[in-house]
Design an enzyme around this catalytic site. Sequence first.
Site, PDB file in Angstrom:
ATOM      1  N   LYS A 149     -14.424   0.140  -3.865  1.00 50.65           N
ATOM      2  CA  LYS A 149     -15.545   0.481  -2.979  1.00 50.65           C
ATOM      3  C   LYS A 149     -16.678   1.131  -3.776  1.00 50.65           C
ATOM      4  O   LYS A 149     -17.853   0.821  -3.588  1.00 50.65           O
ATOM      5  CB  LYS A 149     -15.081   1.445  -1.880  1.00 50.65           C
ATOM      6  CG  LYS A 149     -14.113   0.800  -0.901  1.00 50.65           C
ATOM      7  CD  LYS A 149     -13.757   1.764   0.211  1.00 50.65           C
ATOM      8  CE  LYS A 149     -12.616   1.204   1.030  1.00 50.65           C
ATOM      9  NZ  LYS A 149     -12.030   2.169   1.943  1.00 50.65           N
ATOM     10  N   HIS A 200       8.224 -26.558  -1.535  1.00 48.52           N
ATOM     11  CA  HIS A 200       7.564 -27.661  -2.237  1.00 48.52           C
ATOM     12  C   HIS A 200       6.367 -27.185  -3.041  1.00 48.52           C
ATOM     13  O   HIS A 200       5.563 -27.975  -3.522  1.00 48.52           O
ATOM     14  CB  HIS A 200       7.182 -28.748  -1.232  1.00 48.52           C
ATOM     15  CG  HIS A 200       8.389 -29.292  -0.526  1.00 48.52           C
ATOM     16  ND1 HIS A 200       9.044 -30.432  -0.913  1.00 48.52           N
ATOM     17  CD2 HIS A 200       9.114 -28.784   0.505  1.00 48.52           C
ATOM     18  CE1 HIS A 200      10.097 -30.623  -0.138  1.00 48.52           C
ATOM     19  NE2 HIS A 200      10.166 -29.625   0.737  1.00 48.52           N
ATOM     20  N   GLU A 239       0.827  -1.212   0.000  1.00 52.76           N
ATOM     21  CA  GLU A 239       0.000   0.000   0.000  1.00 52.76           C
ATOM     22  C   GLU A 239       0.859   1.259   0.000  1.00 52.76           C
ATOM     23  O   GLU A 239       0.427   2.310  -0.466  1.00 52.76           O
ATOM     24  CB  GLU A 239      -0.918   0.015   1.231  1.00 52.76           C
ATOM     25  CG  GLU A 239      -2.326  -0.415   0.893  1.00 52.76           C
ATOM     26  CD  GLU A 239      -3.302  -0.322   2.049  1.00 52.76           C
ATOM     27  OE1 GLU A 239      -4.303  -1.040   1.965  1.00 52.76           O
ATOM     28  OE2 GLU A 239      -3.090   0.424   3.014  1.00 52.76           O
TER      29      GLU A 239
HETATM   30  O1  PA5 Z   1      -3.411   1.355   5.839  1.00 52.18           O
HETATM   31  C1  PA5 Z   1      -4.561   1.750   5.686  1.00 52.18           C
HETATM   32  O2  PA5 Z   1      -4.877   2.936   5.873  1.00 52.18           O
HETATM   33  C2  PA5 Z   1      -5.700   0.819   5.293  1.00 52.18           C
HETATM   34  O3  PA5 Z   1      -5.270  -0.445   4.961  1.00 52.18           O
HETATM   35  C3  PA5 Z   1      -6.689   0.706   6.437  1.00 52.18           C
HETATM   36  O4  PA5 Z   1      -6.035   0.229   7.578  1.00 52.18           O
HETATM   37  C4  PA5 Z   1      -7.864  -0.217   6.126  1.00 52.18           C
HETATM   38  O5  PA5 Z   1      -8.453   0.168   4.906  1.00 52.18           O
HETATM   39  C5  PA5 Z   1      -8.906  -0.155   7.235  1.00 52.18           C
HETATM   40  O6  PA5 Z   1      -9.352   1.145   7.402  1.00 52.18           O
HETATM   41  P1  PA5 Z   1     -10.137   1.617   8.694  1.00 52.18           P
HETATM   42  O7  PA5 Z   1      -9.269   1.447   9.879  1.00 52.18           O
HETATM   43  O8  PA5 Z   1     -10.445   3.058   8.424  1.00 52.18           O
HETATM   44  O9  PA5 Z   1     -11.376   0.779   8.796  1.00 52.18           O
END
Ligand code: PA5
Length: 443
Positions: free
Chosen positions: A420, A306, A285
Amino acid sequence: MSSIKLDIAKSGVVITEEMKAHAQQANELLHSGKGAGSDFLGWVHLPSSIDEKQIAAIEAQAAKLRAKAEVVICIGIGGSYLGAKAVLEAMSNSFEHLHRKHENPTVLFAGQNISEDYTYELLDAVKDYSIAAIVISKSGTTTEPAIAFRIIKAEIEKRYGKEDAATRIVAVTDKARGALKTLSTNEGYPTFVIPDDVGGRFSVLTPVGLLPLAVAGVDIKALVAGATAMEKATDASVPVDENLSAQYAIVRNELYRAGKKTEILGSYEPKLQYVGEWWKQLYGESEGKDGKGIFPASVTLTADLHSMGQYIQEGERTLFETIISVAESKHTVKVESDAENLDGLNFLAGKRISQINRMAELGVQLAHIDGGVPNIRIELPRIDEASIGALIYFFEKACGISGYLLGVNPFNQPGVEAYKKNMFALLDKPGYEEESKRIKARL
Ligand code: PA5
Protein backbone atom coordinates in the site's frame (compact mmCIF):
# COMPACT_ATOMS: atom_id res chain seq x y z
CA MET A 1 -21.65 -35.16 17.21
CA SER A 2 -20.32 -33.08 14.37
CA SER A 3 -21.76 -33.34 10.88
CA ILE A 4 -18.21 -33.21 9.51
CA LYS A 5 -15.85 -36.17 9.56
CA LEU A 6 -12.07 -35.90 9.60
CA ASP A 7 -9.88 -38.75 8.37
CA ILE A 8 -6.19 -38.37 9.21
CA ALA A 9 -5.28 -42.05 8.81
CA LYS A 10 -3.55 -41.43 5.46
CA SER A 11 -1.59 -38.41 6.66
CA GLY A 12 1.08 -40.64 8.15
CA VAL A 13 0.94 -38.63 11.40
CA VAL A 14 0.31 -40.46 14.63
CA ILE A 15 -0.94 -38.02 17.23
CA THR A 16 0.97 -38.39 20.50
CA GLU A 17 -0.08 -37.36 24.01
CA GLU A 18 2.45 -34.51 23.86
CA MET A 19 0.95 -33.16 20.63
CA LYS A 20 -2.52 -33.37 22.16
CA ALA A 21 -1.35 -31.43 25.22
CA HIS A 22 0.09 -28.63 23.05
CA ALA A 23 -3.06 -28.38 20.96
CA GLN A 24 -5.21 -28.39 24.08
CA GLN A 25 -3.12 -25.54 25.50
CA ALA A 26 -3.48 -23.61 22.26
CA ASN A 27 -7.25 -24.07 22.29
CA GLU A 28 -7.41 -22.97 25.91
CA LEU A 29 -5.44 -19.83 25.01
CA LEU A 30 -8.06 -19.00 22.39
CA HIS A 31 -10.76 -19.35 25.03
CA SER A 32 -8.95 -17.57 27.85
CA GLY A 33 -7.75 -14.73 25.62
CA LYS A 34 -4.24 -14.99 27.02
CA GLY A 35 -2.47 -15.74 23.74
CA ALA A 36 -1.05 -13.45 21.02
CA GLY A 37 -3.60 -11.31 19.20
CA SER A 38 -6.13 -11.61 22.01
CA ASP A 39 -7.90 -8.41 20.88
CA PHE A 40 -9.19 -10.37 17.89
CA LEU A 41 -10.88 -13.38 19.45
CA GLY A 42 -14.47 -12.26 19.01
CA TRP A 43 -14.97 -15.01 16.41
CA VAL A 44 -14.45 -17.79 19.00
CA HIS A 45 -17.95 -17.43 20.45
CA LEU A 46 -19.44 -15.55 17.52
CA PRO A 47 -21.85 -18.20 16.15
CA SER A 48 -23.51 -18.90 19.52
CA SER A 49 -23.73 -15.18 20.27
CA ILE A 50 -25.81 -14.38 17.17
CA ASP A 51 -29.39 -14.06 18.38
CA GLU A 52 -32.76 -14.05 16.62
CA LYS A 53 -32.84 -10.25 16.76
CA GLN A 54 -29.58 -9.88 14.82
CA ILE A 55 -30.70 -12.40 12.21
CA ALA A 56 -34.07 -10.65 11.93
CA ALA A 57 -32.39 -7.24 11.44
CA ILE A 58 -30.15 -8.62 8.69
CA GLU A 59 -33.07 -10.39 7.00
CA ALA A 60 -35.23 -7.27 7.19
CA GLN A 61 -32.53 -5.16 5.50
CA ALA A 62 -31.97 -7.90 2.94
CA ALA A 63 -35.71 -7.94 2.17
CA LYS A 64 -35.63 -4.17 1.48
CA LEU A 65 -32.75 -4.56 -0.98
CA ARG A 66 -34.41 -7.60 -2.56
CA ALA A 67 -37.58 -5.58 -3.11
CA LYS A 68 -35.68 -2.75 -4.80
CA ALA A 69 -33.01 -4.39 -6.90
CA GLU A 70 -32.54 -7.16 -9.42
CA VAL A 71 -28.79 -6.92 -8.95
CA VAL A 72 -27.04 -6.17 -5.66
CA ILE A 73 -23.37 -5.25 -5.98
CA CYS A 74 -21.34 -6.28 -3.00
CA ILE A 75 -18.20 -4.17 -2.63
CA GLY A 76 -15.26 -5.39 -0.55
CA ILE A 77 -11.91 -7.19 -0.65
CA GLY A 78 -10.12 -9.93 1.32
CA GLY A 79 -12.08 -10.85 4.42
CA SER A 80 -14.76 -8.37 3.41
CA TYR A 81 -15.53 -10.40 0.28
CA LEU A 82 -14.22 -13.96 0.19
CA GLY A 83 -16.51 -15.48 2.84
CA ALA A 84 -19.71 -14.28 1.16
CA LYS A 85 -18.38 -15.29 -2.26
CA ALA A 86 -17.41 -18.78 -1.01
CA VAL A 87 -20.76 -19.52 0.64
CA LEU A 88 -22.73 -18.00 -2.23
CA GLU A 89 -20.93 -20.15 -4.82
CA ALA A 90 -21.36 -23.26 -2.68
CA MET A 91 -25.10 -22.67 -2.28
CA SER A 92 -25.89 -21.54 -5.82
CA ASN A 93 -26.94 -23.49 -8.86
CA SER A 94 -23.82 -23.65 -11.06
CA PHE A 95 -25.79 -22.16 -13.96
CA GLU A 96 -27.89 -19.68 -12.01
CA HIS A 97 -27.36 -16.96 -14.61
CA LEU A 98 -29.13 -19.01 -17.31
CA HIS A 99 -32.22 -19.72 -15.22
CA ARG A 100 -34.97 -17.47 -16.43
CA LYS A 101 -36.98 -17.14 -13.25
CA HIS A 102 -34.90 -15.30 -10.69
CA GLU A 103 -36.46 -15.58 -7.26
CA ASN A 104 -33.45 -13.86 -5.74
CA PRO A 105 -31.48 -10.85 -6.85
CA THR A 106 -28.16 -11.61 -8.46
CA VAL A 107 -25.30 -10.72 -6.13
CA LEU A 108 -22.21 -9.49 -7.96
CA PHE A 109 -18.89 -8.48 -6.46
CA ALA A 110 -16.75 -5.38 -6.94
CA GLY A 111 -13.85 -3.71 -5.18
CA GLN A 112 -11.82 -6.94 -5.04
CA ASN A 113 -9.56 -5.68 -7.84
CA ILE A 114 -8.60 -2.40 -9.56
CA SER A 115 -9.31 -3.61 -13.07
CA GLU A 116 -10.71 -0.95 -15.36
CA ASP A 117 -12.18 -3.54 -17.71
CA TYR A 118 -13.87 -5.41 -14.85
CA THR A 119 -15.37 -2.12 -13.63
CA TYR A 120 -16.56 -1.09 -17.09
CA GLU A 121 -18.01 -4.51 -17.86
CA LEU A 122 -19.79 -4.66 -14.49
CA LEU A 123 -21.46 -1.27 -15.05
CA ASP A 124 -22.32 -2.27 -18.60
CA ALA A 125 -23.77 -5.62 -17.49
CA VAL A 126 -26.14 -4.04 -14.95
CA LYS A 127 -27.34 -1.16 -17.12
CA ASP A 128 -30.74 -2.75 -17.84
CA TYR A 129 -31.31 -3.97 -14.27
CA SER A 130 -32.35 -2.19 -11.10
CA ILE A 131 -29.40 -2.07 -8.73
CA ALA A 132 -28.42 -1.62 -5.09
CA ALA A 133 -25.08 -1.95 -3.26
CA ILE A 134 -23.62 -3.26 -0.04
CA VAL A 135 -20.27 -1.65 0.72
CA ILE A 136 -18.12 -3.54 3.21
CA SER A 137 -14.86 -2.44 4.81
CA LYS A 138 -13.84 -2.93 8.40
CA SER A 139 -11.17 -0.25 8.32
CA GLY A 140 -13.29 1.88 6.03
CA THR A 141 -10.13 3.05 4.29
CA THR A 142 -9.17 0.22 1.93
CA THR A 143 -8.37 1.64 -1.50
CA GLU A 144 -9.79 -1.02 -3.82
CA PRO A 145 -13.36 -1.04 -2.44
CA ALA A 146 -13.24 2.74 -1.89
CA ILE A 147 -12.57 3.32 -5.62
CA ALA A 148 -15.29 0.84 -6.67
CA PHE A 149 -17.74 2.40 -4.23
CA ARG A 150 -17.13 5.94 -5.49
CA ILE A 151 -18.01 4.77 -9.01
CA ILE A 152 -21.02 2.60 -8.06
CA LYS A 153 -22.39 5.23 -5.65
CA ALA A 154 -22.27 7.79 -8.48
CA GLU A 155 -24.10 5.37 -10.80
CA ILE A 156 -26.84 4.72 -8.22
CA GLU A 157 -27.25 8.44 -7.49
CA LYS A 158 -27.37 9.25 -11.20
CA ARG A 159 -30.11 6.69 -11.75
CA TYR A 160 -32.28 7.15 -8.67
CA GLY A 161 -31.33 10.50 -7.12
CA LYS A 162 -29.56 11.02 -3.82
CA GLU A 163 -32.58 10.37 -1.62
CA ASP A 164 -33.50 6.99 -3.09
CA ALA A 165 -29.80 6.09 -3.31
CA ALA A 166 -29.69 6.25 0.48
CA THR A 167 -32.21 3.38 0.59
CA ARG A 168 -30.27 1.35 -1.99
CA ILE A 169 -26.87 1.52 -0.35
CA VAL A 170 -26.05 -0.30 2.86
CA ALA A 171 -22.70 -0.03 4.63
CA VAL A 172 -21.00 -2.66 6.79
CA THR A 173 -18.10 -1.14 8.68
CA ASP A 174 -16.56 -0.20 12.01
CA LYS A 175 -18.87 1.31 14.62
CA ALA A 176 -16.92 4.60 14.79
CA ARG A 177 -13.70 4.72 12.73
CA GLY A 178 -12.86 5.18 9.06
CA ALA A 179 -13.88 7.16 6.01
CA LEU A 180 -16.72 4.75 5.18
CA LYS A 181 -18.31 5.26 8.60
CA THR A 182 -18.15 9.05 8.21
CA LEU A 183 -19.52 8.89 4.69
CA SER A 184 -22.37 6.54 5.70
CA THR A 185 -23.38 8.76 8.60
CA ASN A 186 -23.36 11.85 6.37
CA GLU A 187 -25.36 10.16 3.62
CA GLY A 188 -27.77 8.43 6.02
CA TYR A 189 -27.08 4.88 4.80
CA PRO A 190 -28.38 1.97 6.87
CA THR A 191 -25.27 0.58 8.55
CA PHE A 192 -24.25 -2.71 10.14
CA VAL A 193 -21.29 -2.91 12.49
CA ILE A 194 -18.32 -5.27 12.24
CA PRO A 195 -17.34 -6.05 15.84
CA ASP A 196 -13.96 -4.61 16.89
CA ASP A 197 -12.69 -7.99 18.02
CA VAL A 198 -13.42 -9.88 14.79
CA GLY A 199 -10.70 -9.60 12.12
CA GLY A 200 -11.58 -9.47 8.41
CA ARG A 201 -10.78 -13.08 7.54
CA PHE A 202 -12.80 -14.34 10.54
CA SER A 203 -15.81 -12.13 9.76
CA VAL A 204 -17.98 -14.20 7.41
CA LEU A 205 -20.51 -14.91 10.17
CA THR A 206 -20.97 -11.19 10.93
CA PRO A 207 -23.08 -8.92 8.65
CA VAL A 208 -20.00 -8.89 6.35
CA GLY A 209 -21.05 -12.30 5.07
CA LEU A 210 -24.56 -12.68 6.38
CA LEU A 211 -26.11 -9.61 4.72
CA PRO A 212 -25.07 -10.37 1.12
CA LEU A 213 -25.94 -14.03 1.67
CA ALA A 214 -29.41 -13.16 2.99
CA VAL A 215 -29.92 -10.92 -0.05
CA ALA A 216 -29.03 -13.87 -2.28
CA GLY A 217 -31.59 -16.07 -0.52
CA VAL A 218 -29.17 -18.21 1.50
CA ASP A 219 -30.61 -19.57 4.76
CA ILE A 220 -28.32 -17.67 7.14
CA LYS A 221 -30.02 -19.13 10.21
CA ALA A 222 -29.02 -22.64 9.13
CA LEU A 223 -25.51 -21.42 8.29
CA VAL A 224 -25.09 -19.96 11.77
CA ALA A 225 -26.66 -23.07 13.37
CA GLY A 226 -24.08 -25.27 11.62
CA ALA A 227 -21.26 -23.04 12.84
CA THR A 228 -22.70 -23.02 16.37
CA ALA A 229 -22.72 -26.83 16.46
CA MET A 230 -19.05 -26.82 15.44
CA GLU A 231 -18.26 -24.12 18.03
CA LYS A 232 -19.58 -26.50 20.69
CA ALA A 233 -17.82 -29.52 19.19
CA THR A 234 -14.43 -27.74 19.32
CA ASP A 235 -14.81 -26.03 22.69
CA ALA A 236 -11.82 -26.06 25.04
CA SER A 237 -13.74 -28.50 27.25
CA VAL A 238 -13.78 -31.08 24.42
CA PRO A 239 -10.80 -33.45 24.54
CA VAL A 240 -8.47 -33.42 21.52
CA ASP A 241 -9.51 -37.01 20.73
CA GLU A 242 -12.95 -35.63 19.86
CA ASN A 243 -11.94 -32.15 18.69
CA LEU A 244 -11.58 -32.27 14.90
CA SER A 245 -10.15 -28.75 14.58
CA ALA A 246 -7.41 -29.57 17.09
CA GLN A 247 -6.58 -32.81 15.25
CA TYR A 248 -6.37 -31.06 11.88
CA ALA A 249 -4.16 -28.33 13.40
CA ILE A 250 -1.82 -30.95 14.90
CA VAL A 251 -1.49 -32.98 11.72
CA ARG A 252 -0.75 -30.03 9.44
CA ASN A 253 1.88 -28.69 11.88
CA GLU A 254 3.55 -32.09 12.14
CA LEU A 255 3.64 -32.37 8.36
CA TYR A 256 5.12 -28.87 8.14
CA ARG A 257 7.85 -29.82 10.61
CA ALA A 258 8.58 -32.89 8.47
CA GLY A 259 9.24 -30.62 5.44
CA LYS A 260 5.78 -30.53 3.87
CA LYS A 261 5.72 -26.78 3.33
CA THR A 262 2.72 -26.55 0.99
CA GLU A 263 -0.83 -27.63 1.75
CA ILE A 264 -3.15 -28.11 -1.19
CA LEU A 265 -6.85 -27.89 -0.40
CA GLY A 266 -8.81 -29.81 -2.99
CA SER A 267 -12.39 -30.70 -3.71
CA TYR A 268 -14.19 -32.75 -6.31
CA GLU A 269 -17.11 -30.29 -6.28
CA PRO A 270 -16.51 -27.17 -8.40
CA LYS A 271 -18.99 -25.26 -6.20
CA LEU A 272 -16.39 -25.37 -3.45
CA GLN A 273 -13.69 -23.59 -5.46
CA TYR A 274 -14.18 -20.34 -3.55
CA VAL A 275 -14.14 -22.15 -0.23
CA GLY A 276 -10.54 -22.82 -1.28
CA GLU A 277 -9.98 -19.11 -1.97
CA TRP A 278 -11.47 -18.14 1.43
CA TRP A 279 -9.37 -20.85 3.16
CA LYS A 280 -6.17 -19.59 1.45
CA GLN A 281 -6.74 -16.12 2.88
CA LEU A 282 -7.62 -17.49 6.31
CA TYR A 283 -4.48 -19.61 6.59
CA GLY A 284 -2.11 -17.53 4.46
CA GLU A 285 -2.71 -14.27 6.31
CA SER A 286 -2.87 -15.98 9.69
CA GLU A 287 0.26 -18.12 9.45
CA GLY A 288 2.52 -16.65 6.78
CA LYS A 289 4.76 -14.42 8.91
CA ASP A 290 8.04 -14.32 10.82
CA GLY A 291 9.60 -16.32 7.97
CA LYS A 292 7.29 -19.25 8.70
CA GLY A 293 4.03 -20.83 7.61
CA ILE A 294 2.59 -23.49 5.34
CA PHE A 295 1.94 -22.12 1.83
CA PRO A 296 -1.79 -22.65 1.17
CA ALA A 297 -2.72 -23.64 -2.37
CA SER A 298 -5.96 -24.99 -3.81
CA VAL A 299 -7.18 -27.16 -6.65
CA THR A 300 -10.53 -28.20 -8.08
CA LEU A 301 -10.61 -31.83 -9.11
CA THR A 302 -10.69 -33.71 -11.31
CA ALA A 303 -10.15 -30.65 -13.57
CA ASP A 304 -6.79 -29.73 -12.06
CA LEU A 305 -5.48 -33.28 -12.28
CA HIS A 306 -5.03 -32.37 -15.92
CA SER A 307 -2.95 -29.31 -15.06
CA MET A 308 -1.48 -29.72 -11.58
CA GLY A 309 -1.76 -33.51 -11.32
CA GLN A 310 1.70 -34.18 -12.72
CA TYR A 311 3.37 -31.86 -10.22
CA ILE A 312 1.41 -33.20 -7.28
CA GLN A 313 2.28 -36.78 -8.26
CA GLU A 314 5.98 -36.32 -9.05
CA GLY A 315 7.22 -32.78 -8.38
CA GLU A 316 9.02 -31.45 -5.26
CA ARG A 317 8.06 -33.68 -2.33
CA THR A 318 7.12 -30.76 -0.10
CA LEU A 319 3.35 -31.09 -0.50
CA PHE A 320 0.47 -32.49 1.46
CA GLU A 321 -3.16 -32.51 0.50
CA THR A 322 -6.41 -31.84 2.33
CA ILE A 323 -9.48 -32.97 0.45
CA ILE A 324 -13.00 -31.74 1.16
CA SER A 325 -15.11 -34.71 0.23
CA VAL A 326 -18.89 -34.52 -0.19
CA ALA A 327 -20.77 -37.72 0.71
CA GLU A 328 -24.07 -37.04 -1.02
CA SER A 329 -24.90 -35.23 -4.26
CA LYS A 330 -28.08 -33.17 -4.46
CA HIS A 331 -29.17 -34.50 -7.86
CA THR A 332 -29.04 -37.85 -9.65
CA VAL A 333 -27.51 -38.29 -13.11
CA LYS A 334 -26.62 -41.75 -14.39
CA VAL A 335 -24.51 -42.94 -17.31
CA GLU A 336 -26.77 -44.66 -19.81
CA SER A 337 -25.99 -47.80 -21.74
CA ASP A 338 -25.20 -47.32 -25.43
CA ALA A 339 -25.94 -50.09 -27.95
CA GLU A 340 -22.83 -49.38 -30.04
CA ASN A 341 -20.50 -48.63 -27.13
CA LEU A 342 -18.08 -46.88 -29.48
CA ASP A 343 -16.63 -44.91 -26.58
CA GLY A 344 -16.14 -48.11 -24.58
CA LEU A 345 -17.96 -46.68 -21.59
CA ASN A 346 -20.64 -49.33 -21.12
CA PHE A 347 -18.76 -50.62 -18.06
CA LEU A 348 -20.07 -47.45 -16.38
CA ALA A 349 -23.69 -47.90 -17.51
CA GLY A 350 -26.17 -47.50 -14.67
CA LYS A 351 -23.63 -45.79 -12.41
CA ARG A 352 -24.27 -42.36 -10.92
CA ILE A 353 -21.78 -39.63 -11.83
CA SER A 354 -21.15 -39.20 -8.10
CA GLN A 355 -20.07 -42.86 -7.83
CA ILE A 356 -17.54 -42.33 -10.61
CA ASN A 357 -16.37 -39.10 -8.95
CA ARG A 358 -15.93 -40.97 -5.66
CA MET A 359 -13.78 -43.65 -7.34
CA ALA A 360 -11.70 -40.90 -8.93
CA GLU A 361 -11.25 -39.39 -5.47
CA LEU A 362 -10.20 -42.67 -3.87
CA GLY A 363 -7.91 -43.55 -6.76
CA VAL A 364 -6.22 -40.15 -6.69
CA GLN A 365 -5.80 -40.30 -2.93
CA LEU A 366 -3.94 -43.62 -3.12
CA ALA A 367 -1.86 -42.49 -6.10
CA HIS A 368 -0.82 -39.31 -4.30
CA ILE A 369 0.02 -41.19 -1.10
CA ASP A 370 2.14 -43.60 -3.18
CA GLY A 371 3.81 -40.50 -4.68
CA GLY A 372 4.75 -39.18 -1.23
CA VAL A 373 1.89 -36.71 -0.71
CA PRO A 374 0.25 -37.27 2.69
CA ASN A 375 -3.51 -36.95 2.67
CA ILE A 376 -6.08 -35.51 5.05
CA ARG A 377 -9.78 -35.93 4.30
CA ILE A 378 -12.64 -33.77 5.54
CA GLU A 379 -16.05 -35.22 4.73
CA LEU A 380 -19.22 -33.14 4.50
CA PRO A 381 -22.51 -35.08 4.46
CA ARG A 382 -23.74 -32.79 1.68
CA ILE A 383 -23.40 -29.19 0.50
CA ASP A 384 -25.97 -27.24 2.47
CA GLU A 385 -25.95 -24.25 4.77
CA ALA A 386 -25.51 -26.25 7.97
CA SER A 387 -22.50 -28.19 6.65
CA ILE A 388 -20.86 -25.11 5.18
CA GLY A 389 -21.41 -23.22 8.44
CA ALA A 390 -19.79 -26.08 10.33
CA LEU A 391 -16.90 -26.20 7.85
CA ILE A 392 -16.26 -22.46 8.24
CA TYR A 393 -16.00 -22.68 12.00
CA PHE A 394 -14.00 -25.93 11.81
CA PHE A 395 -11.36 -24.15 9.70
CA GLU A 396 -11.39 -20.98 11.81
CA LYS A 397 -10.86 -22.86 15.07
CA ALA A 398 -8.17 -25.03 13.52
CA CYS A 399 -6.47 -21.90 12.18
CA GLY A 400 -6.32 -20.30 15.64
CA ILE A 401 -4.92 -23.48 17.20
CA SER A 402 -2.54 -24.06 14.31
CA GLY A 403 -1.15 -20.51 14.45
CA TYR A 404 -0.39 -20.88 18.15
CA LEU A 405 1.24 -24.29 17.54
CA LEU A 406 3.41 -22.65 14.89
CA GLY A 407 4.35 -19.86 17.29
CA VAL A 408 2.93 -16.88 15.40
CA ASN A 409 0.20 -14.35 16.12
CA PRO A 410 -2.52 -15.65 13.79
CA PHE A 411 -4.63 -12.52 14.11
CA ASN A 412 -2.47 -9.77 12.63
CA GLN A 413 -1.35 -9.11 9.04
CA PRO A 414 1.50 -6.58 9.18
CA GLY A 415 2.82 -7.67 5.76
CA VAL A 416 -0.33 -6.53 3.95
CA GLU A 417 0.69 -2.88 4.44
CA ALA A 418 3.93 -3.01 2.43
CA TYR A 419 2.39 -2.77 -1.04
CA LYS A 420 0.00 0.00 0.00
CA LYS A 421 2.84 2.37 0.92
CA ASN A 422 4.45 1.87 -2.48
CA MET A 423 1.16 2.22 -4.36
CA PHE A 424 0.26 5.47 -2.58
CA ALA A 425 3.76 6.84 -3.20
CA LEU A 426 3.50 5.98 -6.90
CA LEU A 427 0.07 7.64 -7.06
CA ASP A 428 1.36 10.84 -5.36
CA LYS A 429 -1.01 10.59 -2.42
CA PRO A 430 -0.62 13.68 -0.21
CA GLY A 431 1.67 12.88 2.72
CA TYR A 432 3.79 10.43 0.67
CA GLU A 433 6.05 13.05 -1.02
CA GLU A 434 9.36 11.64 0.27
CA GLU A 435 8.41 8.02 -0.47
CA SER A 436 7.27 9.18 -3.90
CA LYS A 437 10.70 10.57 -4.77
CA ARG A 438 12.47 7.48 -3.44
CA ILE A 439 10.28 4.93 -5.18
CA LYS A 440 10.25 6.74 -8.52
CA ALA A 441 14.04 6.78 -8.50
CA ARG A 442 13.93 2.98 -8.30
CA LEU A 443 11.69 2.52 -11.36
O1 PA5 B 1 -8.30 -10.31 7.11
C1 PA5 B 1 -8.11 -9.11 6.98
O2 PA5 B 1 -8.10 -8.34 7.95
C2 PA5 B 1 -7.90 -8.46 5.61
O3 PA5 B 1 -7.78 -9.37 4.60
C3 PA5 B 1 -9.07 -7.54 5.30
O4 PA5 B 1 -10.26 -8.27 5.32
C4 PA5 B 1 -8.94 -6.85 3.94
O5 PA5 B 1 -7.68 -6.22 3.86
C5 PA5 B 1 -10.04 -5.82 3.76
O6 PA5 B 1 -9.99 -4.88 4.78
P1 PA5 B 1 -11.20 -3.91 5.10
O7 PA5 B 1 -12.38 -4.71 5.49
O8 PA5 B 1 -10.70 -3.06 6.23
O9 PA5 B 1 -11.47 -3.10 3.86
